[in-house]
Write a protein that holds these residues in place. Structure first.
Motif, PDB file in Angstrom:
ATOM      1  N   ARG A 207       0.822  -1.210   0.000  1.00 20.53           N
ATOM      2  CA  ARG A 207       0.000   0.000   0.000  1.00 20.53           C
ATOM      3  C   ARG A 207       0.855   1.259   0.000  1.00 20.53           C
ATOM      4  NH1 ARG A 207      -3.600   2.205   5.097  1.00 20.53           N
ATOM      5  NH2 ARG A 207      -4.212   4.206   4.135  1.00 20.53           N
ATOM      6  N   PHE A 208       1.899   1.293   0.826  1.00 19.25           N
ATOM      7  CA  PHE A 208       2.676   2.516   0.987  1.00 19.25           C
ATOM      8  C   PHE A 208       3.922   2.586   0.092  1.00 19.25           C
ATOM      9  CE2 PHE A 208       0.277   2.246   4.955  1.00 19.25           C
ATOM     10  CZ  PHE A 208      -0.293   3.506   4.967  1.00 19.25           C
ATOM     11  N   LEU A 209       4.440   1.432  -0.320  1.00 17.48           N
ATOM     12  CA  LEU A 209       5.654   1.423  -1.129  1.00 17.48           C
ATOM     13  C   LEU A 209       5.462   0.634  -2.423  1.00 17.48           C
ATOM     14  CD1 LEU A 209       8.211   0.979   1.766  1.00 17.48           C
ATOM     15  CD2 LEU A 209       7.763   3.053   0.459  1.00 17.48           C
ATOM     16  N   GLY A 210       4.196   0.398  -2.766  1.00 18.84           N
ATOM     17  CA  GLY A 210       3.881  -0.294  -3.997  1.00 18.84           C
ATOM     18  C   GLY A 210       3.620   0.684  -5.132  1.00 18.84           C
ATOM     19  N   PRO A 211       3.369   0.124  -6.311  1.00 20.07           N
ATOM     20  CA  PRO A 211       3.387  -1.291  -6.654  1.00 20.07           C
ATOM     21  C   PRO A 211       4.784  -1.884  -6.436  1.00 20.07           C
ATOM     22  CG  PRO A 211       2.354   0.017  -8.389  1.00 20.07           C
ATOM     23  CD  PRO A 211       3.035   0.969  -7.471  1.00 20.07           C
ATOM     24  N   ALA A 212       4.816  -3.142  -6.004  1.00 22.32           N
ATOM     25  CA  ALA A 212       6.101  -3.767  -5.688  1.00 22.32           C
ATOM     26  C   ALA A 212       6.053  -5.251  -6.019  1.00 22.32           C
ATOM     27  CB  ALA A 212       6.431  -3.572  -4.210  1.00 22.32           C
ATOM     28  N   THR A 213       7.233  -5.850  -6.107  1.00 24.92           N
ATOM     29  CA  THR A 213       7.348  -7.277  -6.382  1.00 24.92           C
ATOM     30  C   THR A 213       7.516  -8.052  -5.077  1.00 24.92           C
ATOM     31  OG1 THR A 213       9.761  -7.229  -6.544  1.00 24.92           O
ATOM     32  CG2 THR A 213       8.518  -6.724  -8.555  1.00 24.92           C
ATOM     33  N   ARG A 214       7.378  -9.360  -5.166  1.00 22.91           N
ATOM     34  CA  ARG A 214       7.578 -10.202  -3.988  1.00 22.91           C
ATOM     35  C   ARG A 214       9.013 -10.084  -3.481  1.00 22.91           C
ATOM     36  NH1 ARG A 214       5.885 -15.202  -5.748  1.00 22.91           N
ATOM     37  NH2 ARG A 214       3.771 -14.824  -5.011  1.00 22.91           N
ATOM     38  N   ALA A 215       9.955  -9.993  -4.409  1.00 26.36           N
ATOM     39  CA  ALA A 215      11.363  -9.882  -4.015  1.00 26.36           C
ATOM     40  C   ALA A 215      11.618  -8.597  -3.235  1.00 26.36           C
ATOM     41  CB  ALA A 215      12.258  -9.927  -5.251  1.00 26.36           C
ATOM     42  N   GLU A 216      10.966  -7.516  -3.619  1.00 32.47           N
ATOM     43  CA  GLU A 216      11.156  -6.237  -2.920  1.00 32.47           C
ATOM     44  C   GLU A 216      10.570  -6.287  -1.513  1.00 32.47           C
ATOM     45  OE1 GLU A 216      11.113  -3.733  -7.108  1.00 32.47           O
ATOM     46  OE2 GLU A 216       9.322  -3.783  -5.838  1.00 32.47           O
ATOM     47  N   VAL A 217       9.408  -6.896  -1.372  1.00 34.26           N
ATOM     48  CA  VAL A 217       8.810  -7.031  -0.039  1.00 34.26           C
ATOM     49  C   VAL A 217       9.690  -7.910   0.842  1.00 34.26           C
ATOM     50  CG1 VAL A 217       6.815  -7.833   1.271  1.00 34.26           C
ATOM     51  CG2 VAL A 217       6.473  -6.705  -0.936  1.00 34.26           C
ATOM     52  N   ALA A 218      10.199  -9.005   0.271  1.00 31.52           N
ATOM     53  CA  ALA A 218      11.054  -9.904   1.036  1.00 31.52           C
ATOM     54  C   ALA A 218      12.317  -9.192   1.495  1.00 31.52           C
ATOM     55  CB  ALA A 218      11.418 -11.129   0.192  1.00 31.52           C
ATOM     56  N   ALA A 219      12.894  -8.368   0.637  1.00 31.66           N
ATOM     57  CA  ALA A 219      14.104  -7.630   1.012  1.00 31.66           C
ATOM     58  C   ALA A 219      13.820  -6.675   2.162  1.00 31.66           C
ATOM     59  CB  ALA A 219      14.636  -6.860  -0.197  1.00 31.66           C
ATOM     60  N   PHE A 220      12.660  -6.065   2.173  1.00 27.80           N
ATOM     61  CA  PHE A 220      12.283  -5.165   3.265  1.00 27.80           C
ATOM     62  C   PHE A 220      12.188  -5.931   4.580  1.00 27.80           C
ATOM     63  CE2 PHE A 220       8.957  -3.096   5.842  1.00 27.80           C
ATOM     64  CZ  PHE A 220       9.522  -1.837   5.997  1.00 27.80           C
ATOM     65  N   LEU A 221      11.686  -7.155   4.515  1.00 28.73           N
ATOM     66  CA  LEU A 221      11.549  -7.987   5.714  1.00 28.73           C
ATOM     67  C   LEU A 221      12.859  -8.680   6.082  1.00 28.73           C
ATOM     68  CD1 LEU A 221       8.068  -9.640   5.048  1.00 28.73           C
ATOM     69  CD2 LEU A 221       8.585  -7.759   6.613  1.00 28.73           C
ATOM     70  N   GLY A 222      13.830  -8.651   5.170  1.00 29.78           N
ATOM     71  CA  GLY A 222      15.114  -9.281   5.450  1.00 29.78           C
ATOM     72  C   GLY A 222      15.119 -10.774   5.227  1.00 29.78           C
ATOM     73  N   THR A 223      14.297 -11.250   4.285  1.00 30.41           N
ATOM     74  CA  THR A 223      14.227 -12.684   4.022  1.00 30.41           C
ATOM     75  C   THR A 223      14.249 -12.940   2.521  1.00 30.41           C
ATOM     76  OG1 THR A 223      13.045 -14.721   4.596  1.00 30.41           O
ATOM     77  CG2 THR A 223      11.697 -12.785   4.048  1.00 30.41           C
ATOM     78  N   ARG A 224      13.917 -14.156   2.120  1.00 32.00           N
ATOM     79  CA  ARG A 224      13.922 -14.537   0.711  1.00 32.00           C
ATOM     80  C   ARG A 224      12.512 -14.529   0.147  1.00 32.00           C
ATOM     81  NH1 ARG A 224      17.852 -19.770   1.689  1.00 32.00           N
ATOM     82  NH2 ARG A 224      19.778 -18.612   2.135  1.00 32.00           N
ATOM     83  N   PRO A 225      12.360 -14.303  -1.159  1.00 30.21           N
ATOM     84  CA  PRO A 225      11.019 -14.271  -1.766  1.00 30.21           C
ATOM     85  C   PRO A 225      10.222 -15.556  -1.535  1.00 30.21           C
ATOM     86  CG  PRO A 225      12.633 -13.339  -3.273  1.00 30.21           C
ATOM     87  CD  PRO A 225      13.414 -13.921  -2.126  1.00 30.21           C
ATOM     88  N   THR A 226      10.893 -16.707  -1.566  1.00 29.86           N
ATOM     89  CA  THR A 226      10.170 -17.966  -1.363  1.00 29.86           C
ATOM     90  C   THR A 226       9.569 -18.058   0.042  1.00 29.86           C
ATOM     91  OG1 THR A 226      12.279 -19.002  -0.755  1.00 29.86           O
ATOM     92  CG2 THR A 226      11.539 -19.260  -3.035  1.00 29.86           C
ATOM     93  N   ALA A 227      10.187 -17.396   0.997  1.00 29.30           N
ATOM     94  CA  ALA A 227       9.713 -17.487   2.384  1.00 29.30           C
ATOM     95  C   ALA A 227       8.349 -16.844   2.562  1.00 29.30           C
ATOM     96  CB  ALA A 227      10.725 -16.837   3.326  1.00 29.30           C
ATOM     97  N   ILE A 228       8.071 -15.773   1.814  1.00 31.31           N
ATOM     98  CA  ILE A 228       6.811 -15.062   2.022  1.00 31.31           C
ATOM     99  C   ILE A 228       5.719 -15.494   1.049  1.00 31.31           C
ATOM    100  CG2 ILE A 228       7.958 -13.052   3.013  1.00 31.31           C
ATOM    101  CD1 ILE A 228       7.442 -11.603   0.356  1.00 31.31           C
ATOM    102  N   ARG A 229       6.008 -16.488   0.213  1.00 33.61           N
ATOM    103  CA  ARG A 229       4.986 -16.964  -0.728  1.00 33.61           C
ATOM    104  C   ARG A 229       3.701 -17.382  -0.017  1.00 33.61           C
ATOM    105  NH1 ARG A 229       7.776 -20.683  -3.804  1.00 33.61           N
ATOM    106  NH2 ARG A 229       8.319 -19.067  -5.311  1.00 33.61           N
ATOM    107  N   PRO A 230       3.786 -18.086   1.142  1.00 32.73           N
ATOM    108  CA  PRO A 230       2.544 -18.506   1.809  1.00 32.73           C
ATOM    109  C   PRO A 230       1.687 -17.348   2.322  1.00 32.73           C
ATOM    110  CG  PRO A 230       4.416 -19.806   2.571  1.00 32.73           C
ATOM    111  CD  PRO A 230       4.972 -18.651   1.811  1.00 32.73           C
TER     112      PRO A 230
END
Length: 325
Positions: A207-230
């Motif tokens: 909402r605040f930093l989008g539009p964004a990709t899964r990889a960008e969200v994962a980087a913000f959280l400090g993890t890998r894109p596959t981790a946040i898929r669920p």
């Protein structure tokens, strides 16, 4: 996803959308972007970010949260934030703390976070210097979570783990005479049993930093894109930003489309850790790579100026045309 047709927008339109979403119009004393906190790096910069939005640090607490960095968060939301930031599983936990110094220890996954959070709670029962706390916690966790420091002649817990576990340890982060001091939160909460609310946190980023990709969200959280898929949310719309696909909550589509209209001129000075600069698509924010190195310095970043009309001054964001200067 919901099958809604892809939307094509420009970089300038996305930046205008984010300027509006971040509350730079100062229409509310409690801007919504506080759901992501306000990074306080360097120390004391967060109040400047709040002031740019017409807000104050009242009712906020300084804790180590996203990626173990100090942030100001609403005091009443810390328990829920801890649940949302708790790793989703062992693989996610390992990804968040995996470094060369604790390569084997990182494989402990969730257990590494839990044992460190519990050690912090046992240690920080009164204000203590960060070094003193680190020494006590290092002695209380498995040796594989520590590394040998030759200059100190002692073993230290990995700083990445130590600080990411701070919120789960219900620890407040302050300063005294230029040194970091840790103390227990006034309203402590239990160490999370499992992650909860992570999907809402992902949606807030979009909402605040989008539009964004899964990889960008994962980087913000400090993890890998596959981790946040669920926990990748439903109800998203695909947005093509100058030909690059990204995602935005369907509820924000009208705001993105409306961002093409020019608003009133405004000027906002932003500190280095401002939430607006936390987006991981830095090339969209500032296309010139040499300028990126100036703005996002590892130490002592200068911070930009968010401005509502064109300017040739360095470090200026034109909110009308979305261009960094």
């Amino acid at each position: 996803m919901n099958g809604t047709a892809r939307i094509d927008v420009s970089r300038e339109q996305v930046l205008r959308y984010r300027v509006a979403a971040h509350g730079f119009d100062r229409a509310s004393p409690t801007p919504g972007v506080l759901v992501l906190g306000v990074q306080d790096t360097p120390h004391g910069s967060a109040p400047a970010a709040l002031a740019a939005r017409g807000a104050s640090p009242g009712g906020l607490e300084r804790v180590w949260s996203f990626r173990g960095a100090p942030h100001l968060h609403r005091r009443t939301e810390l328990s829920a934030l801890a649940g949302a930031l708790w790793p989703l599983d062992d693989a996610d936990a390992t990804a968040r703390i995996s470094t060369a110094v604790i390569k084997e220890g990182a494989k402990l996954g969730l257990a590494a976070f839990r044992v460190t959070a519990q050690a912090l709670r046992r240690t920080v029962v009164e204000p203590l210097g960060k070094g003193e706390v680190s020494t006590a916690v290092s002695a209380a966790v498995p040796e594989s979570l520590t590394y040998w420091c030759t200059p100190c002649g002692a073993r230290h817990i990995s700083g990445l783990l130590f600080q990411q576990a701070g919120l789960f340890g219900s620890v407040r982060v302050g300063t005294e005479r230029g040194k970091t001091v840790l103390s227990p939160l006034g309203s402590p909460f239990p160490v999370p049993e499992a992650a909860s609310g992570t999907q809402d946190l992902v949606r807030a980023y979009l909402r605040f930093l989008g539009p964004a990709t899964r990889a960008e969200v994962a980087a913000f959280l400090g993890t890998r894109p596959t981790a946040i898929r669920p926990v990748w949310p439903e109800g998203l719309v695909e947005v093509s930003v100058d030909g690059v696909s990204a995602w935005l909550p369907e509820s924000e589509v009208d705001a993105l489309r409306g961002a093409s209209r020019v608003g009133a001129p405004s000027v906002r000075l932003l500190p280095p850790g401002d939430p607006f600069l936390q987006a991981r698509d830095r090339s969209l924010l500032l296309p010139e790579r040499a300028r990126q190195k100036e703005l996002w310095r590892a130490i002592g970043g200068p911070g930009p100026c968010s401005r509502g009309r064109r300017s040739s001054a360095r470090g200026v964001l034109g909110a009308r045309d979305g261009a960094w200067r």
